[in-house]
Every structure is written in structure tokens, then in C-alpha cells.
Design a protein around this motif. Structure first.
Motif, PDB file in Angstrom:
ATOM      1  N   ILE A 132       0.780  -1.169   0.016  1.00 30.21           N
ATOM      2  CA  ILE A 132      -0.083   0.127   0.075  1.00 30.21           C
ATOM      3  C   ILE A 132       0.716   1.256   0.032  1.00 30.21           C
ATOM      4  N   ASP A 133       1.945   1.207   0.857  1.00 30.73           N
ATOM      5  CA  ASP A 133       2.734   2.390   0.650  1.00 30.73           C
ATOM      6  C   ASP A 133       3.538   2.747  -0.637  1.00 30.73           C
ATOM      7  N   THR A 134       3.780   1.592  -1.534  1.00 31.87           N
ATOM      8  CA  THR A 134       4.141   1.592  -2.715  1.00 31.87           C
ATOM      9  C   THR A 134       3.216   2.417  -3.769  1.00 31.87           C
ATOM     10  N   ILE A 135       1.620   1.961  -3.415  1.00 32.83           N
ATOM     11  CA  ILE A 135       0.830   2.604  -4.081  1.00 32.83           C
ATOM     12  C   ILE A 135       0.561   4.244  -3.954  1.00 32.83           C
ATOM     13  N   LEU A 136       0.939   4.453  -2.621  1.00 29.65           N
ATOM     14  CA  LEU A 136       0.635   5.815  -1.975  1.00 29.65           C
ATOM     15  C   LEU A 136       1.785   6.651  -2.686  1.00 29.65           C
ATOM     16  N   ASP A 137       2.906   5.955  -2.806  1.00 26.73           N
ATOM     17  CA  ASP A 137       4.052   6.573  -3.573  1.00 26.73           C
ATOM     18  C   ASP A 137       3.694   7.099  -4.864  1.00 26.73           C
ATOM     19  N   MET A 138       3.076   6.176  -5.656  1.00 28.60           N
ATOM     20  CA  MET A 138       2.796   6.404  -6.925  1.00 28.60           C
ATOM     21  C   MET A 138       1.692   7.648  -7.062  1.00 28.60           C
ATOM     22  N   LEU A 139       0.785   7.471  -5.963  1.00 29.60           N
ATOM     23  CA  LEU A 139      -0.194   8.663  -5.887  1.00 29.60           C
ATOM     24  C   LEU A 139       0.613   9.900  -5.637  1.00 29.60           C
ATOM     25  N   GLU A 140       1.286   9.903  -4.677  1.00 29.39           N
ATOM     26  CA  GLU A 140       2.133  11.330  -4.259  1.00 29.39           C
ATOM     27  C   GLU A 140       2.756  11.747  -5.499  1.00 29.39           C
ATOM     28  N   ARG A 141       3.300  10.996  -6.192  1.00 33.88           N
ATOM     29  CA  ARG A 141       4.176  11.538  -7.600  1.00 33.88           C
ATOM     30  C   ARG A 141       3.290  12.035  -8.499  1.00 33.88           C
ATOM     31  N   LYS A 142       2.222  11.283  -8.652  1.00 34.17           N
ATOM     32  CA  LYS A 142       1.276  11.775  -9.397  1.00 34.17           C
ATOM     33  C   LYS A 142       0.642  13.041  -9.145  1.00 34.17           C
ATOM     34  N   TYR A 143       0.138  13.075  -7.884  1.00 37.01           N
ATOM     35  CA  TYR A 143      -0.254  14.144  -7.315  1.00 37.01           C
ATOM     36  C   TYR A 143       0.706  15.635  -7.464  1.00 37.01           C
ATOM     37  N   GLU A 144       1.876  15.428  -7.171  1.00 40.93           N
ATOM     38  CA  GLU A 144       2.889  16.465  -7.175  1.00 40.93           C
ATOM     39  C   GLU A 144       3.043  16.829  -8.758  1.00 40.93           C
TER      40      GLU A 144
ATOM     41  N   VAL B  53      -9.034  -7.016   5.665  1.00 44.80           N
ATOM     42  CA  VAL B  53      -8.929  -6.085   4.920  1.00 44.80           C
ATOM     43  C   VAL B  53      -7.784  -5.140   5.550  1.00 44.80           C
ATOM     44  N   ILE B  54      -6.771  -4.508   4.992  1.00 40.95           N
ATOM     45  CA  ILE B  54      -6.139  -3.459   5.428  1.00 40.95           C
ATOM     46  C   ILE B  54      -6.036  -2.517   4.318  1.00 40.95           C
ATOM     47  N   LYS B  55      -5.952  -1.064   5.010  1.00 41.65           N
ATOM     48  CA  LYS B  55      -6.601   0.017   3.983  1.00 41.65           C
ATOM     49  C   LYS B  55      -5.692   1.211   4.552  1.00 41.65           C
ATOM     50  N   ARG B  56      -5.375   2.002   3.566  1.00 44.02           N
ATOM     51  CA  ARG B  56      -4.728   3.572   4.127  1.00 44.02           C
ATOM     52  C   ARG B  56      -5.483   4.688   3.368  1.00 44.02           C
ATOM     53  N   HIS B  57      -5.373   5.868   3.963  1.00 40.44           N
ATOM     54  CA  HIS B  57      -6.143   7.076   3.339  1.00 40.44           C
ATOM     55  C   HIS B  57      -5.140   7.834   2.550  1.00 40.44           C
ATOM     56  N   PHE B  58      -5.679   8.246   1.476  1.00 41.42           N
ATOM     57  CA  PHE B  58      -4.813   9.526   0.525  1.00 41.42           C
ATOM     58  C   PHE B  58      -5.620  10.574   0.537  1.00 41.42           C
TER      59      PHE B  58
END
Length: 306
Positions: A49-61, A148-153
Motif C-alpha cells: 500500500i505504501d508503494t501505491i501511495l508513493d505512486m499517488l504522491e508522485r502523480k499528485y506532485e 482488509v487492510i487500508k490507508r487513506h490518501f
């Protein structure tokens, strides 16, 4: 084997204690292994999930670098979802899928996946997802259990996570548990068999003493017994043999005295019978005498008998 024998009672006590101990070890080992798997799975999927969040962070940047966030936000979202779908959905044999939900619980990556990547469309499920106090939870849906395991963006108010069937999460645990149960069952049977032999060997002198005491109570003083050990059971057996010998000697002495007494009684009866016969003959002699019979005592006094 009778249920009321000491051998059976000892075996039942040992078997109960051993089974309780085995079950305790099995439950403890299962709980410990399950905790280890939970920690390992938590670590693995958190990293994913941290990897996915990193992808989202880069996309948002990249989006913020355009300075036109409102104009291009939807395009960036769709671009990310396409890249995400191509990277994380490999085929129909895939058992675990990531999910992305928006702030209203809408599944963001359902297109073309036939609903495989979307979690249950239930309010209770989405309420658990939105609960920030829980990083993971278990959920039952249509007769199946899931983890279920989850994180919030927060930038897009998305919830990213994984839904893992418990049968997949605990595959190795279930295999290990079955093997452990089989090993412990075989070990328990072998241990109880060995204990049974040891207990039988240990209680054999007591069993022999029991049979000897029953034989003694029925009058058999010649029941064979051997002293095969020098421990407490050997001492007890030797004491029993000494007691039996003392009883045998006492009975033999009593029999001898009884024989002597019987002979004395018979002799006295014979003497009494002889005296009675002599007295009878004397009376007949006196009663049939025609002459005068005079009896003198030591003082020369006389008395007429007839």
C-alpha cells in the motif's frame, strides 16, 4: 482391563494430563504462529500500500506542478487508475486484488474487472474502511471471511487497500496446523503406549500382591510370589511374604496343639470309659456275691458291705 484397577486409574490420570498439556501446546503454538503470520502479512501488505501511495504522491506532485489542479485533476486520476490497473491486475487467476474507494465509497477501478477488484457495496464495510482507528479488520461477506487492510490518501480523499480472503492469508498456517495436529496426535499415541508399558511394569508387583492377598483370604498359603525389586514395592512384597510365613507357622502350631489336645481328650475318654467299665464290673461282683463282705479301714474299723 477393569476400570477400577489402579493401573487403569494411573493411566487415565497420566493420559488426561498429557492430553491437556498437548492441547495447550497445540493451542499456544497455533496462536503464536497465527500472530506471526498476522504481523508478517500486515508488514507485506502495508509495504504494498505504501508503494501505491508513493505512486499517488508522485502523480499528485505532477498535478500540482501544472498549477491547474482543478482543470487536470480528473485526467490525472484516470491516468493513474489506468497505470494502476495495468500494473496490479495480472490475470484471472489472481486471488488478491487491491481496491480504491472514493470519499463516497465508490469503487474507482472496477472497469473491465467484473467486480473482482471492488469490495462489498455495503455501508457497514465502508464505515469500517473510513474508521481511521483501524488499519485493518476482518469482514464476512456472502459466507466468506476476508481480511482488509487500508490507508487513506487525503489529497483526493481516496481509500487504498487490499481485501485478502482468510483462506489465502492463512494458507501456510492451515497447512502447518494440520501437520502439527497430526504430529502431536501420533506423539500422544506413542507416548501413551510407552507410559502404559511403564505403568504396567510399575504396578505389576501391586497386582501380584492383590492376587496373593485374595488367595490368602481364601486359605491358599502357597501362592507363588517373587521379590523382583528393592524399592518400596519390593519391601512391601517381602513384608507380605514374612506375614504369610508367620501366619503359616501360627496355623501349623495351632494344628499341632489341636492334634495334641485331641489326643489328650481321646485318652481321657478312654480312661473314663475304662473306669466306668471297672466300676460296673465291681458293682456286678458285689451284687452277685453270696458271702458276707466286710471292709476294714486303716484304723481297724469295719463296715459290712454285704
Amino acid at each position: 482391563m477393569k476400570i477400577n484397577t489402579i493401573n487403569t486409574k494411573i493411566l487415565m490420570i497420566i493420559a488426561s494430563a498429557f492430553i491437556i498439556m498437548t492441547l495447550s501446546i497445540y493451542l499456544f503454538a497455533s496462536h503464536y504462529l497465527k500472530s506471526m503470520i498476522d504481523g508478517y502479512q500486515e508488514s507485506v501488505y502495508s509495504e504494498k500500500i505504501d508503494t501505491i501511495l508513493d505512486m499517488l504522491e508522485r502523480k499528485y506532485e505532477h498535478l500540482t506542478e501544472t498549477f491547474l489542479i482543478d482543470a487536470y485533476e480528473e485526467d490525472f486520476k484516470q491516468s493513474f487508475l489506468e497505470d494502476f490497473r495495468s500494473s496490479y491486475f495480472t490475470g484471472n487467476d489472481q486471488k488478491v486484488y487491491p481496491f480504491i474507494l472514493d470519499s463516497k465509497g465508490k469503487c474507482m477501478i472496477d472497469a473491465g474487472m467484473n467486480g473482482k477488484s471492488c469490495p462489498p457495496k455495503e455501508k457497514s464495510f465502508f464505515a469500517e474502511v473510513k474508521n481511521e482507528k483501524k488499519g485493518s479488520f476482518e469482514y464476512a461477506f456472502k459466507g466468506s471471511a476476508y481480511w482488509v487492510i487500508k490507508r487513506h490518501f487525503p489529497q483526493w480523499d481516496w481509500y487504498i487497500g487490499y481485501i485478502v480472503p482468510l483462506s489465502v492469508k492463512y494458507t501456510h498456517f492451515y497447512s502447518f496446523r494440520d501437520i502439527l495436529a497430526m504430529i502431536m496426535a501420533v506423539t500422544t499415541v506413542l507416548a501413551l503406549f510407552i507410559v502404559s508399558l511403564l505403568v504396567t511394569n510399575f504396578t505389576k508387583p501391586i497386582y501380584q500382591l492383590t492376587k496373593a492377598s485374595l488367595a490368602l483370604s481364601s486359605g491358599n498359603l502357597d501362592y507363588p510370589m517373587k521379590v523382583n525389586s528393592s524399592d518400596e514395592t519390593g519391601i512391601l512384597t517381602q513384608s507380605f511374604l514374612s506375614m504369610r510365613d508367620a501366619i503359616r507357622k501360627t496355623i501349623r502350631d495351632l494344628n499341632e496343639k489341636n492334634t495334641i489336645l485331641t489326643q489328650e481328650i481321646a485318652e481321657r475318654k478312654r480312661i473314663a470309659h475304662a473306669l466306668k467299665d471297672s466300676e460296673q464290673r465291681y458293682r456286678l461282683l458285689v451284687e452277685n456275691q453270696n458271702d458276707l463282705v466286710i471292709k476294714f479301714d486303716t484304723s481297724c474299723s469295719c463296715s459290712v458291705i454285704r
